[in-house]
Design a protein around this motif. Structure first.
Motif, PDB file in Angstrom:
ATOM      1  N   VAL A  46      -4.836   1.360  21.981  1.00  0.00           N
ATOM      2  CA  VAL A  46      -5.288   0.916  20.920  1.00  0.00           C
ATOM      3  C   VAL A  46      -4.634   1.329  19.595  1.00  0.00           C
ATOM      4  N   LYS A  47      -4.715   2.709  19.420  1.00  0.00           N
ATOM      5  CA  LYS A  47      -3.859   3.048  18.173  1.00  0.00           C
ATOM      6  C   LYS A  47      -2.420   3.053  18.200  1.00  0.00           C
ATOM      7  N   THR A  71       5.751   4.202   2.882  1.00  0.00           N
ATOM      8  CA  THR A  71       4.368   4.212   2.864  1.00  0.00           C
ATOM      9  C   THR A  71       3.939   5.250   3.962  1.00  0.00           C
ATOM     10  N   LEU A  72       2.889   5.863   3.853  1.00  0.00           N
ATOM     11  CA  LEU A  72       2.284   7.006   4.759  1.00  0.00           C
ATOM     12  C   LEU A  72       1.197   6.205   5.640  1.00  0.00           C
ATOM     13  N   LEU A  73       1.574   6.688   6.878  1.00  0.00           N
ATOM     14  CA  LEU A  73       0.444   6.070   7.745  1.00  0.00           C
ATOM     15  C   LEU A  73      -0.304   7.285   8.477  1.00  0.00           C
ATOM     16  N   ALA A  74      -1.781   7.012   8.462  1.00  0.00           N
ATOM     17  CA  ALA A  74      -2.589   8.117   8.931  1.00  0.00           C
ATOM     18  C   ALA A  74      -3.668   7.494   9.809  1.00  0.00           C
ATOM     19  N   SER A  75      -3.928   8.556  10.679  1.00  0.00           N
ATOM     20  CA  SER A  75      -4.818   8.118  11.949  1.00  0.00           C
ATOM     21  C   SER A  75      -6.086   8.853  11.630  1.00  0.00           C
ATOM     22  N   ASN A  76      -7.274   8.258  11.604  1.00  0.00           N
ATOM     23  CA  ASN A  76      -8.669   8.637  11.791  1.00  0.00           C
ATOM     24  C   ASN A  76      -9.249   9.451  13.114  1.00  0.00           C
ATOM     25  N   THR A  77      -8.302   9.553  13.953  1.00  0.00           N
ATOM     26  CA  THR A  77      -8.829  10.207  15.233  1.00  0.00           C
ATOM     27  C   THR A  77      -9.359  11.449  14.890  1.00  0.00           C
ATOM     28  N   SER A  78     -10.449  11.618  16.165  1.00  0.00           N
ATOM     29  CA  SER A  78     -11.144  12.812  16.141  1.00  0.00           C
ATOM     30  C   SER A  78     -10.295  13.767  17.251  1.00  0.00           C
ATOM     31  N   CYS A  85       0.824  -1.122  -0.192  1.00  0.00           N
ATOM     32  CA  CYS A  85      -0.019   0.035   0.064  1.00  0.00           C
ATOM     33  C   CYS A  85       0.755   1.300   0.079  1.00  0.00           C
ATOM     34  N   ASP A  86       0.115   2.183  -0.547  1.00  0.00           N
ATOM     35  CA  ASP A  86       1.118   3.489  -0.526  1.00  0.00           C
ATOM     36  C   ASP A  86       0.522   4.416   0.554  1.00  0.00           C
ATOM     37  N   LEU A  87      -0.605   4.151   1.168  1.00  0.00           N
ATOM     38  CA  LEU A  87      -1.073   4.872   2.459  1.00  0.00           C
ATOM     39  C   LEU A  87      -1.972   4.055   3.190  1.00  0.00           C
ATOM     40  N   VAL A  88      -1.807   3.783   4.287  1.00  0.00           N
ATOM     41  CA  VAL A  88      -2.526   3.141   5.427  1.00  0.00           C
ATOM     42  C   VAL A  88      -3.114   3.909   6.226  1.00  0.00           C
ATOM     43  N   ILE A  89      -4.501   3.840   6.421  1.00  0.00           N
ATOM     44  CA  ILE A  89      -5.336   4.845   7.418  1.00  0.00           C
ATOM     45  C   ILE A  89      -5.969   3.753   8.534  1.00  0.00           C
ATOM     46  N   GLU A  90      -5.629   4.392   9.595  1.00  0.00           N
ATOM     47  CA  GLU A  90      -6.179   3.601  11.009  1.00  0.00           C
ATOM     48  C   GLU A  90      -7.491   4.121  11.208  1.00  0.00           C
ATOM     49  N   ALA A  91      -8.556   3.246  11.654  1.00  0.00           N
ATOM     50  CA  ALA A  91      -9.958   3.454  11.710  1.00  0.00           C
ATOM     51  C   ALA A  91     -10.476   2.815  12.890  1.00  0.00           C
ATOM     52  N   VAL A  92      -9.530   2.501  13.913  1.00  0.00           N
ATOM     53  CA  VAL A  92      -9.879   1.756  14.973  1.00  0.00           C
ATOM     54  C   VAL A  92     -10.495   2.641  16.108  1.00  0.00           C
ATOM     55  N   ILE A  93     -11.084   2.039  17.147  1.00  0.00           N
ATOM     56  CA  ILE A  93     -11.725   2.541  18.226  1.00  0.00           C
ATOM     57  C   ILE A  93     -10.666   3.899  18.749  1.00  0.00           C
TER      58      ILE A  93
END
Length: 691
Positions: A388-389, A404-411, A375-383
């Protein structure tokens, strides 16, 4: 081909191709209509009219596009002559037939110019439309009077009130263009002009197609309902429905008068502010020093609601998606949610079955992170749990290849704390999607301390690929949107203690223009999410700060929102309308008494002002703390992700329209009422000014 004139420094060139004059509109960089364009066009038309050897004329864009719209910077000032209606009138009164050769985009005044011609030919892939209503106006150069004569009234109401862009194939079916070119656009346009053999075919002389009156009524009602009855939508409908009922010349005059009034009205000024703010919000001086990486394959960790929504957005953008979840049940549920959403779009005719099949063909689900290796980018979308993150990122770091870029979908969680468990903190950033991720337009691109310029530039470019509005935020708690929304919600909770009830707050803010009131939103989202966050902060909370216990009491009573059938409101069942609940109102009254608050009724305008003052004060703090780079980015965030009414322009734009001294006094009162721990924002950072 020989040149017969060059109207320097006009962006208009006049060339000859046999007996046909070719007017080339080349107002770079993006070919917008302007005073110079209009002046040059009139000069060219006069030259064509006086040359007996010319049998017809073609209008064509000089670079990648026909006219993409008008220069909005002109709209805050009196419009200089000649104005666009005069140019179109000159084309219609010319004895020579004019053909508009459309490519790229022909929007707004550009498409109105095309409607003034005798025929319209479009290159494949061309977009046409009249988006003026998205800017608080109506078409002002004959769009409401000419388009219905080509498409019928029902279609014209939809096209003009939605402002949507229409592709060449659909435009042909609707009658918005006459022909799609299959070869050289200019050559075919010249031949079409010769085909008319000196005959004119103005749109204004065409008969209005017959439409079912009931469908017309339904289209008008739907447009008004969708727009929350904004005045420019009502005006657009009124002028469209006047076609065929009054003389065309009178219709043009009426439309122009309405346009001139609307373009300087508050709605239009607010929407122009957002137009320019949105163009700037996704730009970053830091990101410009980097280079965006090409993203073809995206990994998504977590197949819950957010993960599947992100997957849908990526699939729609043509990306290959690897969706991973270690829970087989979640993975199957996620795949089915994606399949159901694609099937729904096909049923609604928003997507062809072949396109839906192609998207599903690019989706790969797995229970192991090993599939992220390419993958070129992985987006984490866990709790939303920091530990955990951190565990997830440590595992990802071992699996994915270098670069590879790593991104968090944290709020709201600290991305620096997440990045530090990896060997590549420069490749870590935040990509905060909003629910539903496949539909909501906003994407906060969060720059952590170590995030590289390349990573940030890639995040911004990805937003564009996904059709989302990027906003650059720094790694400060809550980023931009959630911290401002939290301040807004907290003030609304204060008002519950002070004397308001949930429905009174929600009704006032929805009447102001919010898509939903804060308590209806809380019920829809689930009260337990914010409850867990409050519980996690218990030990760090200032005991002297004002704290409203009402949301906690509701959660303790099992009232977690719609999913539980009860929250601030009661619900008869899933999807059913909310209703006032005497138990909740009694709980609120008792909580006020225990907090020592004397309840007094709060007027709707006071409710609205208190809520907005809270947002404005927090907006100033967001600039001061570095969460937001510009005040305009705050308005873009709140209007695109939090239901703030676009026609108000956002909380910062609203603040700039207020009396300055009163604004400062209200911010002081806000801080006094909130007690210890609440900071007063420096409103000068919002360009509001001194009291």
């Amino acid at each position: 081909m020989t040149a017969t004139g060059n109207f320097a420094p006009s962006p208009i060139r006049l060339e000859r191709q046999g007996a046909v004059a070719v007017i080339i509109i080349d107002n770079r960089p993006i070919n917008v209509g302007s005073h110079a364009v209009r002046t040059g066009l009139l000069d060219a038309i006069k030259a064509i009219d006086t040359d007996p050897s010319i049998k017809g004329a073609v209008l064509i864009g000089g670079d990648r596009s026909f006219i993409v719209g008008s220069d909005l910077k002109e709209f805050d000032l009196p419009l200089a002559e000649p104005q666009l209606p005069a140019v179109i009138a000159a084309i219609e009164s010319s004895p020579k037939p004019f053909v508009a050769a459309l490519h790229g985009a022909a929007l707004g005044g550009g498409y109105e110019l095309a409607l003034g011609c005798d025929a319209r030919i479009a290159a494949p892939g061309t977009l046409v439309g009249l988006p003026e209503t998205t800017l608080g106006m109506i078409p002002g150069a004959g769009g409401t009077q000419r388009l219905p004569r080509l498409t019928g009234t029902v279609a014209a109401i939809d096209l003009i009130t939605s402002g949507r862009r229409v592709g060449a194939d659909e435009a042909l079916r609707l009658g918005m263009v006459d022909i799609i070119a299959h070869g050289d656009l200019r050559e075919e346009a010249v031949n079409l002009a010769l085909h008319y053999d000196g005959r004119k075919a103005p749109v204004l002389e065409k008969n209005l197609p017959t439409d079912d009156p009931d469908r017309e009524e339904l289209a008008a009602a739907a447009a008004l309902r969708k727009s929350r009855n904004r005045p420019h939508i009502a005006e657009a409908i009124r002028h469209i429905r006047a076609v065929g009922r009054i003389p065309a010349a009178q219709g043009l005059l009426n439309e122009r008068a309405a346009f001139q009034n609307l373009r300087i009205a508050p709605d239009a000024k607010a929407l122009r502010h957002l137009f320019f703010a949105e163009r700037e919000a996704g730009r970053s001086a830091f990101a410009r020093t980097g280079e965006a990486k090409k993203i073809d394959r995206v990994g998504i960790l977590g197949a819950g609601t957010m993960g599947t929504g992100i997957a849908l957005a990526a699939l729609a953008a043509g990306l290959t998606v690897r969706l991973v979840d270690n829970a087989e049940v979640a993975l199957m549920r996620g795949r089915k949610a994606i399949e159901d959403q694609l099937a729904r779009r096909v049923t609604q005719k928003r997507l062809r079955q072949s396109a839906a099949d192609a998207q599903l063909g690019r989706l790969h689900i797995a229970s192991s992170m090993d599939v992220f290796a390419d993958c070129d980018l992985v987006i984490e979308a866990v709790i939303e749990d920091l530990s955990v993150k951190r565990d997830a990122f440590a595992a990802l770091d071992r699996v994915v290849r270098p670069g590879t870029l790593l991104a968090s979908n944290t709020s709201y969680l600290d991305i620096d704390r997440v990045a530090e468990v990896t060997s590549r903190p420069a490749d870590v950033l935040g990509l905060h999607f909003f629910s539903p991720a496949h539909a909501t337009r906003l994407l906060e691109v969060v720059r952590a301390e170590a995030t590289s310029a390349d990573a940030l530039a890639t995040g911004i470019a990805l937003a564009g690929q996904l059709g989302k509005q990027a906003v650059i935020a720094r790694n400060v708690f809550g980023f931009i949107g959630n911290r401002i929304y939290a301040a807004y919600r907290r003030e609304c909770e204060f008002m519950l203690e002070d004397g308001a009830l949930p429905h009174e707050v929600d009704d006032a803010l929805e009447a102001f223009g919010f898509a939903m009131g804060p308590f209806a939103v809380a019920d829809m989202s689930g009260l337990d999410i914010a409850w867990r966050m409050r519980q996690a902060q218990t030990g760090r909370r200032d005991p002297a700060a004002r704290y409203v216990k009402i949301p906690d009491l509701l959660c303790e009573a099992g009232r977690l929102g719609q999913k539980a059938g009860a929250g601030y409101y009661s619900y008869g069942g899933p999807g059913q309308e909310k209703g006032r609940d005497p138990e909740v109102e009694a709980l609120i009254v008792e909580a006020s008494r225990e907090a020592g608050r004397t309840r007094t009724s709060i007027a709707p305008d006071t409710i609205v002002r208190r809520a907005l003052i809270a947002m404005v004060n927090e907006a100033a703090l967001a600039i001061e703390d570095g969460a937001a780079e510009t005040p305009a980015s705050i308005d873009v965030t709140m209007t695109n992700g939090y239901g703030f009414p676009r026609w108000i322009g956002g909380p910062v734009h609203w603040a700039r329209q207020q009396e300055t001294t009163a604004l400062h006094i209200d911010c002081d009162e806000l801080v006094r009422q909130a007690g210890s721990g609440t900071r007063r924002g420096n409103l000068e950072l919002l360009d509001v000014g001194q009291p």
